[in-house]
Enzyme design. Structure first.
Site, PDB file in Angstrom:
ATOM      1  N   ASP A 136      -4.786  -6.226   9.446  1.00 32.17           N
ATOM      2  CA  ASP A 136      -5.891  -6.810   8.684  1.00 32.17           C
ATOM      3  C   ASP A 136      -5.344  -7.956   7.854  1.00 32.17           C
ATOM      4  OD1 ASP A 136      -4.522  -4.527   7.697  1.00 32.17           O
ATOM      5  OD2 ASP A 136      -6.033  -4.120   6.190  1.00 32.17           O
TER       6      ASP A 136
ATOM      7  N   GLU B 294       7.151  -6.210   2.062  1.00 35.72           N
ATOM      8  CA  GLU B 294       6.396  -5.555   3.144  1.00 35.72           C
ATOM      9  C   GLU B 294       6.337  -6.434   4.387  1.00 35.72           C
ATOM     10  OE1 GLU B 294       2.176  -5.145   2.680  1.00 35.72           O
ATOM     11  OE2 GLU B 294       1.939  -7.107   1.761  1.00 35.72           O
TER      12      GLU B 294
END
Ligand SMILES: *[C@@H]1O[C@H](CO)[C@@H](O)[C@H](O)[C@H]1NC(C)=O
Ligand SMILES: *[C@@H]1O[C@H](CO)[C@@H](O)[C@H](O)[C@H]1NC(C)=O
Ligand SMILES: *[C@@H]1O[C@H](CO)[C@@H](O)[C@H](O)[C@H]1NC(C)=O
Ligand SMILES: *[C@@H]1O[C@H](CO)[C@@H](O)[C@H](O)[C@H]1NC(C)=O
Ligand SMILES: *[C@@H]1O[C@H](CO)[C@@H](O)[C@H](O)[C@H]1NC(C)=O
Ligand SMILES: *[C@@H]1O[C@H](CO)[C@@H](O)[C@H](O)[C@H]1NC(C)=O
Ligand SMILES: *[C@@H]1O[C@H](CO)[C@@H](O)[C@H](O)[C@H]1NC(C)=O
Ligand SMILES: *[C@@H]1O[C@H](CO)[C@@H](O)[C@H](O)[C@H]1NC(C)=O
Ligand SMILES: *[C@@H]1O[C@H](CO)[C@@H](O)[C@H](O)[C@H]1NC(C)=O
Ligand SMILES: *[C@@H]1O[C@H](CO)[C@@H](O)[C@H](O)[C@H]1NC(C)=O
Ligand SMILES: *[C@@H]1O[C@H](CO)[C@@H](O)[C@H](O)[C@H]1NC(C)=O
Ligand SMILES: *[C@@H]1O[C@H](CO)[C@@H](O)[C@H](O)[C@H]1NC(C)=O
Length: 624
Positions: free
Chosen positions: A329, A572
């Site tokens: 996403d 991340e």
């Protein structure tokens, strides 16, 4: 409201999270955390810069006999309801809610022994860093616990009784596909019990909700995430050889598989013979309103300056939530537009062209093929001698076979030596490079015809090599510059992992007969082992320098960089243009912590033992 805080302070410290226990339906339907006037009014008041903050807050109520929700709703109306001013909304939050994140507690009693395989790491700096990362699990290990807050608080958590490891940053709860890479790392750190706890928490979710939600919050109940449960169980089995565990796992894996087949399968007509239908899977949700944790973004995507019909709005909300279910996403894989409009001001505007449910994703179908293949094997091995086990094993075998035929027919591309997503809107493949195309190679979802022709198989990483030559960092997520975070210039740890481990498997298959007369290489003449090694070097350097540049240090080994107050961050995601730089873009600021980055770093050093730490103060070039 003073009295209320007093009651909370005096409350018995009984673990009590009642919000979900009293729900009869397991979809997101709380009038506070899922949809309705309160959520809408509070989110659009924009008190917090991150929409996730409000839905992670905990609400309180005074009279234990009445429904807590009713109390909160009453208070909302008393303070102006849907017409509340920003000040009134702030007052409403002050009166009724506790701070986000107070329902999770870090465990302080975790001790992690030194890595047993640390001596394999030759380089002193890397060895010190990996030893430090091994300890980082302690900073990411949590339990849900509202006992210190008040007796009958409710929060949006989906309660579980066991501890877990979170990704980090704004992700205060555990997530589905992240957890696979965390579990891999935990097993390398010999944190067997913690890895098992995480899998058992997921089994409980399957039992309670019939599937695994995106993450452990009520507002994730309308969608799942890439189905990695089978892979988690497989890792655990390979590490422990625990047959008893495997036997207990089967019914949960059955149930999760059934969810994907009933809720998310799709019939795809053969483009040359439309009467012939293939059954595959896609991502799809029943969302009819904004994702609660990204409320403002979704609301604006659908409503700000647009003029959609009610039906089109509903489709957009469903496809936006399905886009989150993909784990990517957001990405050009799901949007019709591949570049932002010239007048785009907000990233979310790309999502107005989202088309998730019409895309048949190659990664999702590879994961489900893997479930089918493993279950066929596991029912024979661990299912006992009953007729039922035999039947189940045969069933899964047939399912795997059918899926692979469909994948080859619709998604394999002979000219490009690769699999692609299939686009139902175009009735054609999406002919774009993304690391999703590498999932079948990693999992072994490869048609026999291709396995039998090693000359073809040796080319399946040709485009990956091109991608690694284009950009100096880890593997790019796509070639499109979209402003979305699952596109260029971001590279993501799990995708580089799938590439590296897949290359190792293909390489070892190509050379299994030790035919020294035949050297299988890519089109450019590179050995696939060399490609995976280069990617491992780049991954290690990216994560290590990212950490070092943000203040990471190792006593006696590596001095802290000057003028940085932080203690080193594990990102991340990474910028593929510059080694050591974090990725960016997306709906939230880049997060640090970070579960999957750490897990994969541990795997790299257990797997590639001759890596050399770079000088992070210089520009780093690691060519193939
Ligand atoms: C849940 O139900 C129990 C009894 O069934 C009740 O005591 C409790 O107050 C309820 N909690 C919520 C949040 O409604
Ligand atoms: C909000 O304001 C509108 C327009 O002033 C009014 O019609 C409506 O009754 C108000 N709603 C509430 C819940 O106060
Ligand atoms: C650590 O603390 C948690 C929560 O307080 C407890 O449930 C758990 O048993 C403890 N673990 C160990 C290994 O002591
Ligand atoms: C844990 O967090 C603390 C505080 O942020 C930090 O100083 C420490 O370096 C972290 N430990 C590890 C092993 O990452
Ligand atoms: C799965 O489908 C059923 C039946 O349509 C529906 O009730 C349920 O909400 C769906 N589950 C999810 C997670 O979408
Ligand atoms: C979640 O799905 C249900 C149908 O299963 C729907 O009624 C509900 O509105 C959805 N929630 C959101 C936030 O869209
Ligand atoms: C709607 O979009 C405009 C133009 O991009 C922007 O200025 C405005 O802030 C947006 N409205 C909201 C409520 O975010
Ligand atoms: C799918 O095909 C349609 C029609 O050709 C095209 O407009 C779109 O960009 C393609 N990709 C996606 C993700 O929808
Ligand atoms: C990528 O897109 C952004 C925003 O549209 C633009 O500012 C930037 O120049 C683009 N970068 C490249 C290398 O094309
Ligand atoms: C190929 O070589 C490896 C290592 O030298 C050996 O373990 C393996 O048995 C050999 N395979 C065959 C088919 O000869
Ligand atoms: C195959 O590759 C190895 C290692 O790169 C090399 O030593 C050998 O000469 C090559 N063999 C052939 C037949 O090209
Ligand atoms: C480390 O191993 C890889 C793969 O086996 C090899 O290609 C590379 O040359 C080695 N590097 C060093 C510095 O030994």
């Amino acid at each position: 409201m003073l009295s209320l805080r007093l009651i909370c302070g005096l409350a018995l410290t009984i673990f009590s999270v009642s919000a979900v226990e009293n729900h009869t339906s397991y979809t997101c339907d709380s009038p506070i955390y899922c949809e309705g006037d309160i959520l809408h009014t509070v989110q659009l008041a924009r008190i917090f810069s991150d929409s996730k903050t409000f839905v992670d807050m905990i609400y309180m109520y005074i009279k234990p006999t009445s429904k807590p929700e009713a109390q909160v709703i009453e208070s909302f109306h008393a303070l102006g309801g849907i017409n509340a001013t920003k000040e009134q909304v702030q007052q409403f939050l002050n009166d009724n809610f506790l701070k986000a994140g107070t329902d999770v507690k870090m465990l302080t009693n975790i001790t992690i022994p030194e890595l047993q395989w640390l001596d394999k790491v030759n380089d002193a700096d890397y060895r010190g860093w990996i030893s430090h990362l091994n300890q980082a699990w302690t900073n990411l290990t949590f339990m849900f616990d509202t006992s210190q807050l008040c007796q009958d608080c409710s929060s949006s958590i989906l309660p579980v009784s066991r501890p877990f490891v979170v990704p980090g940053g704004r992700f205060r709860e555990f997530y589905y596909w992240d957890s696979y890479f965390v579990i891999k790392g935990l097993l390398l750190s010999d944190q067997i019990d913690m890895a098992k706890n995480m899998i058992l928490n997921f089994f409980d979710f399957v039992e309670t909700y019939g599937f695994i939600p995106n993450g452990a919050r009520m507002y994730y109940l309308n969608r799942s995430q890439p189905p990695f449960l089978t892979q988690m169980v497989q890792e655990f089995w390979e590490k422990t050889g625990d047959q008893e565990f495997m036997a207990t796992a089967l019914p949960y894996l059955d149930k999760e598989y059934a969810h994907w087949m009933t809720n998310a399968s799709i019939s795809v007509p053969d483009p040359k013979n439309p009467k012939k239908l293939y059954k595959l899977n896609h991502y799809t949700t029943a969302n009819t309103s904004p994702r609660p944790e990204s409320y403002v973004e979704d609301f604006n995507t659908v409503n700000n300056g647009t003029n959609y019909s009610a039906a089109e709005k509903a489709r957009l909300y469903a496809d936006i939530a399905a886009g989150a279910e993909t784990g990517w996403d957001y990405s050009s894989r799901w949007t019709k537009a591949k570049y932002p409009a010239p007048d785009q001001t907000e990233n979310y505007e790309m999502l107005r062209t989202i088309n998730t449910a019409n895309i048949v994703p190659i990664d999702l179908n590879s994961l489900l093929w893997n479930t089918e293949s493993m279950m066929a094997e596991w029912y024979t091995k661990f299912g006992g001698k009953s007729k039922k086990s035999k039947r189940k094993s045969a069933y899964y075998q047939t399912q795997a076979k059918k899926r692979l035929v469909a994948m080859e027919k619709l998604m394999w591309n002979d000219a490009d030596y690769t699999f692609y997503d299939y686009n139902m809107t175009a009735s054609a493949q999406s002919p774009d490079f993304t690391p999703a195309n590498l999932f079948p190679l990693w999992l072994g979802a490869i048609p026999q015809r291709i396995l039998d022709d090693k000359d073809i198989l040796s080319h399946v990483y040709d485009e990956t090599e091109n991608a690694l030559n284009k950009f100096p960092g880890i593997l790019t997520t796509s070639y499109y510059n979209t402003t979305m975070q699952w596109d260029w210039p971001n590279g993501w740890p799990p995708l580089s992992y799938v590439a590296m481990e897949g290359m190792r498997r293909i390489e070892s298959y190509l050379n299994e007969d030790n035919d020294t007369k035949k050297n299988y290489t890519t089109g450019r003449g590179t050995s696939i082992a060399r490609l995976s090694y280069t990617l491992a070097e780049r991954y290690a350097a990216s994560a290590y320098c990212g950490w070092y540049n943000t203040g990471g240090s190792i006593p006696g080994i590596l001095e802290k960089v000057e003028n940085v107050s932080d203690d080193g961050h594990m990102f991340e995601k990474f910028d593929v243009n510059t080694i050591g730089v974090s990725g960016s873009q997306g709906e939230y600021v880049s997060q640090t912590g970070f579960g999957w980055t750490n897990g994969i770093a541990l795997w790299i050093f257990d797997t590639f033992t001759n890596l050399t730490a770079p000088d992070c103060t210089k520009t780093i070039t690691l060519n193939i």
